[in-house]
Scaffold this active site. Structure first.
Site, PDB file in Angstrom:
ATOM      1  N   PHE A  11      32.734  32.347  38.236  1.00 22.13           N
ATOM      2  CA  PHE A  11      33.352  33.609  37.850  1.00 22.13           C
ATOM      3  C   PHE A  11      34.366  33.444  36.736  1.00 22.13           C
ATOM      4  CE2 PHE A  11      32.076  34.561  42.195  1.00 22.13           C
ATOM      5  CZ  PHE A  11      31.641  35.872  42.107  1.00 22.13           C
ATOM      6  N   ASP A  12      34.289  34.336  35.760  1.00 23.20           N
ATOM      7  CA  ASP A  12      35.471  34.646  34.973  1.00 23.20           C
ATOM      8  C   ASP A  12      36.406  35.408  35.911  1.00 23.20           C
ATOM      9  OD1 ASP A  12      37.168  35.366  32.669  1.00 23.20           O
ATOM     10  OD2 ASP A  12      36.400  37.371  33.108  1.00 23.20           O
ATOM     11  N   CYS A  13      37.693  35.327  35.657  1.00 22.89           N
ATOM     12  CA  CYS A  13      38.633  36.001  36.563  1.00 22.89           C
ATOM     13  C   CYS A  13      39.228  37.259  35.950  1.00 22.89           C
ATOM     14  CB  CYS A  13      39.751  35.035  36.961  1.00 22.89           C
ATOM     15  SG  CYS A  13      40.932  35.760  38.125  1.00 22.89           S
ATOM     16  N   THR A  16      37.262  40.550  35.170  1.00 20.44           N
ATOM     17  CA  THR A  16      36.153  40.609  36.131  1.00 20.44           C
ATOM     18  C   THR A  16      36.661  40.833  37.548  1.00 20.44           C
ATOM     19  OG1 THR A  16      34.894  39.088  34.725  1.00 20.44           O
ATOM     20  CG2 THR A  16      34.116  39.393  36.991  1.00 20.44           C
TER      21      THR A  16
END
Length: 237
Positions: A11-13, A16
């Site tokens: 994941f990008d954080c 997102t």
């Protein structure tokens, strides 16, 4: 491949899982209030994106709070505003207080039942630790720009993640990268032929907001408008 065919979701954080656009705008208020007009929020975000991308490229060794402080100063200079040094420092240190998207914690808890969860984020370790407390899930691995020494979309960040996961026996085809940003995440994911899923948080808005224009539209293996939609799709398979 079906969604349930992957072992890992990376994941990008920010953008997102964390509502960074709200965090950016709220913490730029001391600067915005010095203007004699009310700027359009998306124009503010686009200005931020321009300076952030440039500074990340020129100074990949800067920790994210210091980088954000420079971005604040650059925006102030463009708007011809004089600022107190404490303002830019406060802005740089605001990341850990940026709000979580409402659906992120519950969606992550659901996805944790099916996958290993990995973070590939463009911030520093200290800032992410504060945000992680808001996400309410234990990630299996956390990789930040501070760990890599560069910022996405630099290919070193994806190369670092893939190498680290390979050491654990996880192959590239077993990973699905989940992100909102076309510029930071999906363009490089395509270059690495890494399967990807877009979380289109800005689907009701025009433009790219706090992320730089990618220049072209990348391809996606999956696409949803929220983390809840992704989690529901997995649960219903």
């Amino acid at each position: 491949m079906k969604l349930t065919g992957y072992k890992v979701l990376s994941f990008d954080c920010y953008g997102t899982l964390i509502d960074w656009e709200t965090g950016i705008l709220e913490n730029l208020c001391p600067l915005i209030q010095k203007l004699d007009y009310s700027p359009i929020p998306d124009k503010v975000l686009e200005t931020h994106a321009k300076f952030e991308a440039k500074t990340q490229s020129l100074h990949p060794d800067l920790k994210y709070p210091q980088l954000l402080s420079r971005v604040y100063e650059q925006i102030a200079a463009e708007w011809n505003i004089n600022i107190d040094p404490n303002e830019s420092r406060n802005y740089g240190n605001s990341v850990g207080a940026w709000p979580v998207f409402d659906d992120s914690p519950s969606a992550l808890k659901t996805l944790k039942k099916h996958f290993q969860l990995v973070i590939l984020s463009n911030v520093d370790n200290s800032s992410f630790t504060k945000s992680n407390n808001r996400l309410e899930v234990e990630f299996d691995d956390i990789i930040t720009a501070e760990d890599v020494g560069s910022y996405k979309p630099n290919p070193n960040n994806f190369r670092f993640m893939l190498g680290k996961l390979a050491q654990k026996g996880i192959e590239k085809h077993e990973i699905l990268h989940v992100a909102e940003s076309l510029f930071h995440d999906h363009i490089p994911a395509n270059k690495f032929e890494l399967d990807n899923c877009r979380i289109y948080r800005r689907h009701r808005k025009v433009g790219y907001g706090a992320t730089k224009n990618p220049g072209k539209m990348p391809t996606f293996n999956f696409g949803f408008n929220s983390m809840k939609e992704l989690a529901d799709a997995v649960e219903n398979m």
